[in-house]
Design a protein around this motif. Sequence first.
Motif, PDB file in Angstrom:
ATOM      1  N   MET A 121     -13.607  -1.393  -7.378  1.00 33.97           N
ATOM      2  CA  MET A 121     -12.947  -0.547  -6.377  1.00 33.97           C
ATOM      3  C   MET A 121     -11.432  -0.519  -6.594  1.00 33.97           C
ATOM      4  O   MET A 121     -10.830  -1.534  -6.899  1.00 33.97           O
ATOM      5  N   GLN A 122     -10.865   0.669  -6.393  1.00 32.17           N
ATOM      6  CA  GLN A 122      -9.432   0.864  -6.616  1.00 32.17           C
ATOM      7  C   GLN A 122      -8.653   0.669  -5.311  1.00 32.17           C
ATOM      8  O   GLN A 122      -9.159   0.979  -4.229  1.00 32.17           O
ATOM      9  N   LEU A 123      -7.422   0.199  -5.439  1.00 38.75           N
ATOM     10  CA  LEU A 123      -6.559   0.129  -4.264  1.00 38.75           C
ATOM     11  C   LEU A 123      -6.234   1.548  -3.794  1.00 38.75           C
ATOM     12  O   LEU A 123      -6.082   2.452  -4.617  1.00 38.75           O
ATOM     13  N   LYS A 124      -6.108   1.723  -2.483  1.00 41.58           N
ATOM     14  CA  LYS A 124      -5.709   3.036  -1.944  1.00 41.58           C
ATOM     15  C   LYS A 124      -4.371   2.893  -1.224  1.00 41.58           C
ATOM     16  O   LYS A 124      -4.098   1.852  -0.616  1.00 41.58           O
ATOM     17  N   PHE A 125      -3.561   3.945  -1.293  1.00 41.42           N
ATOM     18  CA  PHE A 125      -2.228   3.894  -0.689  1.00 41.42           C
ATOM     19  C   PHE A 125      -2.017   5.096   0.221  1.00 41.42           C
ATOM     20  O   PHE A 125      -2.666   6.114   0.073  1.00 41.42           O
ATOM     21  N   ILE A 126      -1.058   4.923   1.144  1.00 43.72           N
ATOM     22  CA  ILE A 126      -0.661   6.064   1.984  1.00 43.72           C
ATOM     23  C   ILE A 126       0.861   6.056   2.099  1.00 43.72           C
ATOM     24  O   ILE A 126       1.472   4.976   2.076  1.00 43.72           O
ATOM     25  N   CYS A 127       1.463   7.236   2.192  1.00 36.04           N
ATOM     26  CA  CYS A 127       2.925   7.299   2.329  1.00 36.04           C
ATOM     27  C   CYS A 127       3.284   7.053   3.791  1.00 36.04           C
ATOM     28  O   CYS A 127       2.700   7.652   4.699  1.00 36.04           O
ATOM     29  N   CYS A 128       4.253   6.192   4.025  1.00 43.19           N
ATOM     30  CA  CYS A 128       4.637   5.860   5.404  1.00 43.19           C
ATOM     31  C   CYS A 128       5.423   6.997   6.058  1.00 43.19           C
ATOM     32  O   CYS A 128       5.595   6.997   7.266  1.00 43.19           O
ATOM     33  N   ASP A 129       5.916   7.945   5.260  1.00 43.18           N
ATOM     34  CA  ASP A 129       6.693   9.052   5.846  1.00 43.18           C
ATOM     35  C   ASP A 129       5.841  10.307   6.039  1.00 43.18           C
ATOM     36  O   ASP A 129       5.704  10.803   7.134  1.00 43.18           O
ATOM     37  N   CYS A 130       5.223  10.808   4.926  1.00 42.94           N
ATOM     38  CA  CYS A 130       4.484  12.079   5.062  1.00 42.94           C
ATOM     39  C   CYS A 130       2.994  11.840   5.320  1.00 42.94           C
ATOM     40  O   CYS A 130       2.258  12.783   5.569  1.00 42.94           O
ATOM     41  N   HIS A 131       2.567  10.574   5.247  1.00 43.71           N
ATOM     42  CA  HIS A 131       1.182  10.167   5.564  1.00 43.71           C
ATOM     43  C   HIS A 131       0.123  10.768   4.636  1.00 43.71           C
ATOM     44  O   HIS A 131      -1.041  10.854   4.991  1.00 43.71           O
ATOM     45  N   VAL A 132       0.543  11.180   3.440  1.00 42.87           N
ATOM     46  CA  VAL A 132      -0.426  11.681   2.461  1.00 42.87           C
ATOM     47  C   VAL A 132      -0.968  10.495   1.664  1.00 42.87           C
ATOM     48  O   VAL A 132      -0.208   9.606   1.272  1.00 42.87           O
ATOM     49  N   GLY A 133      -2.292  10.484   1.453  1.00 42.97           N
ATOM     50  CA  GLY A 133      -2.928   9.385   0.711  1.00 42.97           C
ATOM     51  C   GLY A 133      -2.705   9.545  -0.787  1.00 42.97           C
ATOM     52  O   GLY A 133      -2.437  10.639  -1.282  1.00 42.97           O
ATOM     53  N   GLN A 134      -2.807   8.430  -1.497  1.00 37.70           N
ATOM     54  CA  GLN A 134      -2.568   8.442  -2.944  1.00 37.70           C
ATOM     55  C   GLN A 134      -3.473   7.384  -3.567  1.00 37.70           C
ATOM     56  O   GLN A 134      -3.543   6.264  -3.060  1.00 37.70           O
ATOM     57  N   ALA A 135      -4.149   7.736  -4.670  1.00 41.54           N
ATOM     58  CA  ALA A 135      -5.104   6.792  -5.256  1.00 41.54           C
ATOM     59  C   ALA A 135      -4.423   5.771  -6.170  1.00 41.54           C
ATOM     60  O   ALA A 135      -4.718   4.586  -6.118  1.00 41.54           O
ATOM     61  N   GLY A 136      -3.466   6.208  -7.007  1.00 44.81           N
ATOM     62  CA  GLY A 136      -2.869   5.290  -7.990  1.00 44.81           C
ATOM     63  C   GLY A 136      -1.690   4.524  -7.417  1.00 44.81           C
ATOM     64  O   GLY A 136      -1.069   4.932  -6.427  1.00 44.81           O
ATOM     65  N   PHE A 137      -1.369   3.397  -8.084  1.00 44.81           N
ATOM     66  CA  PHE A 137      -0.238   2.560  -7.651  1.00 44.81           C
ATOM     67  C   PHE A 137       1.104   3.211  -7.985  1.00 44.81           C
ATOM     68  O   PHE A 137       1.284   3.771  -9.061  1.00 44.81           O
ATOM     69  N   ASP A 138       2.038   3.164  -7.064  1.00 39.91           N
ATOM     70  CA  ASP A 138       3.423   3.583  -7.318  1.00 39.91           C
ATOM     71  C   ASP A 138       4.314   2.890  -6.285  1.00 39.91           C
ATOM     72  O   ASP A 138       3.805   2.189  -5.402  1.00 39.91           O
ATOM     73  N   TYR A 139       5.631   3.072  -6.418  1.00 39.98           N
ATOM     74  CA  TYR A 139       6.540   2.474  -5.445  1.00 39.98           C
ATOM     75  C   TYR A 139       6.865   3.463  -4.328  1.00 39.98           C
ATOM     76  O   TYR A 139       7.028   3.083  -3.193  1.00 39.98           O
ATOM     77  N   ARG A 140       7.006   4.733  -4.717  1.00 34.96           N
ATOM     78  CA  ARG A 140       7.325   5.761  -3.716  1.00 34.96           C
ATOM     79  C   ARG A 140       6.411   6.962  -3.870  1.00 34.96           C
ATOM     80  O   ARG A 140       5.917   7.254  -4.958  1.00 34.96           O
ATOM     81  N   CYS A 141       6.249   7.681  -2.786  1.00 31.89           N
ATOM     82  CA  CYS A 141       5.489   8.934  -2.766  1.00 31.89           C
ATOM     83  C   CYS A 141       6.375  10.041  -3.355  1.00 31.89           C
ATOM     84  O   CYS A 141       7.600   9.875  -3.442  1.00 31.89           O
ATOM     85  N   SER A 142       5.802  11.180  -3.701  1.00 34.24           N
ATOM     86  CA  SER A 142       6.634  12.261  -4.248  1.00 34.24           C
ATOM     87  C   SER A 142       7.630  12.774  -3.204  1.00 34.24           C
ATOM     88  O   SER A 142       8.655  13.346  -3.545  1.00 34.24           O
ATOM     89  N   CYS A 143       7.377  12.521  -1.908  1.00 35.75           N
ATOM     90  CA  CYS A 143       8.338  12.945  -0.872  1.00 35.75           C
ATOM     91  C   CYS A 143       9.496  11.947  -0.747  1.00 35.75           C
ATOM     92  O   CYS A 143      10.439  12.182  -0.009  1.00 35.75           O
TER      93      CYS A 143
END
Length: 411
Positions: A1-23
């Motif tokens: 199972m993969q980790l799941k992420f969400i942006c704390c500002d725009c609340h869009v979900g993201q499957a891969g690991f990163d430090y910041r959302c595109s927003c």
Amino acid sequence: MQLKFICCDCHVGQAGFDYRCSCGGLLEVVHDFKHLDADHLKILFHHRLSDRMNPYASGVWRYKELIYPELPESDIITKYEGNTGLYASNLIQQSLGIRKVWLKAQSENPSGSFKDNGMTVAVSHGRSLGYRRFTCTSTGNTSSSLAMYAALGECNSYVLVPNEQISINKVLQTMAYGAKVIGFDGTYDDGIRFYEKHGRELGMYICNSVNPLRIEGQKSIIYEIAQGLNWEMPDWIVIPGGALSNLSALGKGLNDLRQLGLINKIPRVALIQAEGASPFHRMISRGESEIVPIPRPSTIASALNIGNPPSWRKARQVMKQTEGITCSVSDEEIMEAKTLIDRSGIGCEPASAATVAGLRKLLAEKRIDKNETAVCILTGNLLKDTDVLREYQMSRLLYADLTLESVGKWL
Ligand SMILES: Cc1ncc(COP(=O)(O)O)c(C=O)c1O
Ligand SMILES: N[C@@H](CCOP(=O)(O)O)C(=O)O
């Protein structure tokens, strides 16, 4: 199972690991706790307390199901971090005039600060992704912790350290664990800006608190407090604030505990900043909606010397969720509180003492009632910032000839 992420500002979900959302917003890990049962978890966490021979003996990995269930056990890099003392000190209680106060001594962590709770998770994650080069910018505690875990995982670490207002002990500790240290003219905030721009092209795994896995690990501090108090929360948690990672993690951890039914009351949070580095307190106390960075922050508490905290939006959410309050304290108030904490036998570095200084002030202002209860989180060890300690204590050192008369005069 993969980790799941969400942006704390725009609340869009993201499957891969990163430090910041595109927003531009910071990301956080999303968990599905639906299949977990509170009573079963309490028994499991209690049982693991007495088991000293595997990764679950760590005060972080004990809560693996709530932090990083997907990570294979063999990928865990641990030094049995956490498991720190929660002390009720009569001396501090009486001096503050509060009904009950506990001190959570994150200073007892293996590298001497609360950073270890988050770093064990970040470095384990980075190495499981295949990274062997780890980095951060730091006033010294993040870097000491990173260098220690990178060394344990047989990886390399590279660290950016500001040239001014840092503690040499922390830099030496970082170097001793084998990190390559690069000094630069500027502040922690400049270092963070550099990595936000160039981190990806440098191809290194960044271990600052913009990394959502750091926050996942740091959540365990409030889990341990809850478990240590038999899942009965105090009225207040008092915490020092710099980059605001710890406050963000505290808020996320409290949400988890509440959602899981492990606690039934969310304590209020008091966030304390040093006067010379208090942009978040200024924003909250003035009712402003955006942070105004302080270009040249300055405080004797080297770990709090941060003028543009990356996690301020997450922290603002925590303030709302916990009906939180903020205050700032002077360097003198910090040193006075530090003397008391050291004298109690618990000890801490100046940044941590901001909590007791802040609690004293909030009690005097009646924003916290003396009949309430509080836990102060002590974030770093007494021996971390000895430049400050030397200046403060050396004048009290006594000298004598080794004769009965001369020594006897002092005793
Ligand atoms: C000892 C110590 N206390 C407090 C802080 C502030 O915590 P945060 O940056 O998560 O707000 C730091 C550094 O970040 C620290 O090293
Ligand atoms: N005091 C910190 C600064 C904050 O760093 P981060 O880990 O939250 O990015 C330090 O020890 O460097």
